[in-house]
Design an enzyme around this catalytic site. Structure first.
Site, PDB file in Angstrom:
ATOM      1  CE  LYS A   1      -4.451   1.551   1.921  1.00 61.77           C
ATOM      2  NZ  LYS A   1      -5.244   1.748   0.580  1.00 61.77           N
TER       3      LYS A   1
ATOM      4  CG  LEU B   1      -3.889  -3.505  -0.998  1.00 58.28           C
ATOM      5  CD1 LEU B   1      -2.346  -3.157  -0.731  1.00 58.28           C
ATOM      6  CD2 LEU B   1      -4.795  -2.224  -0.768  1.00 58.28           C
TER       7      LEU B   1
END
Ligand code: PMP
Length: 295
Positions: A145, A201
């Site tokens: 991230k 992600l």
């Protein structure tokens, strides 16, 4: 509004961020967005664990424990009297004269945090949204991230310019994720989503949905699928901390299923609502299940 910076809670004019912050120069840092419902942190532990993992993956030591980070998030939401919204936390590799390589001497990371008032996207949850497919031009560590979001920014902008709410990344012909979300398709009662690897992600909401599917005995296949397969799904939706479970009714202008949020998507939304204390206490979850809306 009260901000957090390196151990202190400050007013905006006291924030004093440096032009030599490596986050500013290189996007050299990581971040998290944690949802707050009715003044209560939601899945904070999972988000903070991922923050620490992201920092490790970019070889950036983070001198904070999960407990300390939770306390920071908690104090931010209390000080700002946040009811529904999110906490933004960002950590950069610190302040040093601009040079690509890591600074030679150990410098402290810069951690900042603030709150954002952000109501639930009730209209999108209820009516569904449109996605636009976009070639995935991002790097190969989408599991981190990272603050580097240029590929995501360009994709989202392209989607919006085509009157779509979210972009659908396609790499090597395979559907990966949204510009700020994970994606799921439903075909013949089976839930399909991309495996958690370096191409996406591993969203916290994605994990919540997978757990809910397990609890409801909905079969799940974590395997890549093509854009053509996505278009042929009976139902489609994207997930994120703020978007929750947002139904998708068109991709590239083509209708998905019946062109309305589907029954399994509704079931997942109801179960999701059912585990948010605020909605349970308001009695909304039950009501939603019976009338089939997610507002
Ligand atoms: N993928 C990307 C690229 C994202 O930016 C996000 C939002 N953080 C997600 C997936 C969804 O993650 P989460 O459910 O943890 O918000």
């Amino acid at each position: 509004m009260i901000y957090f910076k390196n151990g202190e809670f400050l007013e905006e004019q006291q924030m004093n961020l440096s032009v030599n912050d490596r986050g500013y120069a290189f996007g050299d840092g990581v971040y998290e967005v944690i949802k707050v419902y009715d003044g209560v942190l939601y899945t904070a532990q999972e988000h903070l664990e991922r923050l620490i993992e992201s920092a490790e993956k970019i070889r950036m030591p983070l001198p904070y424990t999960i407990e300390q980070l939770t306390n920071i998030a908690q104090k931010l939401l209390t000080e700002n009297q946040l009811s529904v919204g999110h906490i933004y936390l960002q950590v950069t590799r610190g302040v040093a004269p601009r040079a690509h390589q890591f600074p030679e001497s150990d410098i402290p990371p810069v951690i900042i945090g603030y709150t954002v008032v952000n109501p639930r996207p009730v209209e999108h949850l209820k009516m569904g949204t449109a996605m636009k497919s976009v070639e995935d031009m991002r790097w190969l560590r989408c599991d981190i991230k990272s603050l580097n979001l240029l590929g995501n920014v360009l994709a989202k902008q392209e989607a919006i310019e085509h009157s779509c709410q979210e972009a659908l990344f396609v790499r090597d012909g395979l559907v990966r994720e949204g510009s700020a979300s994970n994606v799921f398709g439903i075909k013949d009662g089976i839930l399909h989503t991309h495996p958690a690897n370096n191409f996406i992600l591993n969203g916290i909401t994605r994990r919540v949905v997978l757990q809910i599917a397990k609890d409801l005995a909905i079969p799940v296949v974590e395997k890549e699928f093509t854009l053509a397969e996505a278009l042929a799904m009976d139902e489609f939706f994207f997930t994120s901390t703020n978007a929750e479970i947002t139904p998708v009714i068109t991709i590239d202008g083509k209708q998905i299923g019946e062109g309305v949020p589907g029954p399994l998507t509704r079931k997942l939304q109801s179960a999701f609502d059912g585990q948010i204390p605020m909605l349970v206490s308001a009695g909304n979850a039950k009501e939603r299940e019976s009338n089939g809306t997610a507002s």
